[in-house]
Design a protein around this motif. Structure first.
Motif, PDB file in Angstrom:
ATOM      1  N   ARG A   1      33.950  44.904  43.753  1.00 39.28           N
ATOM      2  CA  ARG A   1      35.042  44.737  44.881  1.00 39.28           C
ATOM      3  C   ARG A   1      34.560  45.407  46.052  1.00 39.28           C
TER       4      ARG A   1
ATOM      5  N   PHE B   1      34.219  40.755  44.827  1.00 41.59           N
ATOM      6  CA  PHE B   1      35.371  40.244  45.442  1.00 41.59           C
ATOM      7  C   PHE B   1      35.608  41.076  46.735  1.00 41.59           C
TER       8      PHE B   1
ATOM      9  N   ASP C   1      38.330  41.883  49.500  1.00 45.40           N
ATOM     10  CA  ASP C   1      39.845  41.935  49.601  1.00 45.40           C
ATOM     11  C   ASP C   1      40.170  42.999  50.741  1.00 45.40           C
TER      12      ASP C   1
ATOM     13  N   CYS D   1      35.876  45.899  36.346  1.00 45.84           N
ATOM     14  CA  CYS D   1      35.118  46.032  37.806  1.00 45.84           C
ATOM     15  C   CYS D   1      33.857  47.232  37.719  1.00 45.84           C
TER      16      CYS D   1
END
Length: 217
Positions: free
Chosen positions: A41, A183, A185, A197
């Protein structure tokens, strides 16, 4: 041009030696192995930062970006979009039945058989956002890149919707266990947790500089 924009360093994304890296002004900020799979992430503070990161990612060979709207061409039907995407750069004698594989992928994503019967004739603009994303996701499910990027998948989504999207995204890891997913974000207190994650990188503006902090979950 504002002073902050003028002094911004250049983000460069590259793939070398089975590793993806994101470099900011000559300094490495993100490093992802490309043969270990898993979720990663990258959290940015605002839309401008997200666009800056995406610009670097989209220029990097081997990286595929899935935007929240699916990333399909609005002037073409769903079937035409898939025919273009799946046959692009494919070998002429590729024995795979793309139509059958596409149907299987969409069914794995939760679309009922009745919906599949009419979906191909529709245009992306006529689909709900969740369906557009699902169709775009199915494309990458069939033709996985070295690194798949989920662009602001959870923006505007409630907890139940986010959990449903994560459940669908898990199919990618089941089919391609050695292909990682990043990801991207926007910073928010409502961001859902990502199961398993592996890394979390936070990109925050601090004056004219960029500060990143890494942690492993």
């Amino acid at each position: 041009m504002t002073p902050s924009t003028a002094t911004r360093s250049t983000l460069v994304a590259s793939v070398e030696g089975r590793r993806f890296s994101l470099v900011d002004g000559g300094e490495q900020r993100l490093l992802i192995p490309l043969d270990e799979g898993g979720r990663h992430r990258l959290v940015v503070g605002d839309a401008d930062s997200a666009h800056r990161v995406l610009d670097a990612l989209e220029r990097c060979p081997g990286v595929g970006v899935l935007v929240a709207g699916g990333g399909m061409l609005g002037a073409m039907t769903i079937a035409e979009n898939f025919a273009l995407a799946l046959r692009y750069d494919a070998e002429p004698d590729d024995p795979r039945d793309w139509e059958r594989e596409l149907e299987t992928a969409l069914r794995l994503c939760g679309l009922p058989r009745q919906r599949l019967a009419t979906l191909g004739r529709e245009r992306p603009m006529n689909l709900e956002r969740s369906e557009r994303w699902t169709v775009g996701f199915a494309r990458w499910l069939l033709r996985p890149p070295e690194l798949l990027v989920m662009d602001r998948l959870f923006a505007g989504q409630g907890r139940r919707q986010a959990d449903a999207l994560i459940a669908v995204e898990a199919i990618y890891h089941q089919r391609h266990p050695f292909r990682p997913v990043l990801f991207l974000d926007l910073d928010s207190h409502e961001l859902p947790d990502l199961p398993e994650c592996r890394t979390l990188t936070e990109l925050a503006e601090s004056g004219n500089s960029h500060v990143l902090a890494d942690s492993t979950r």
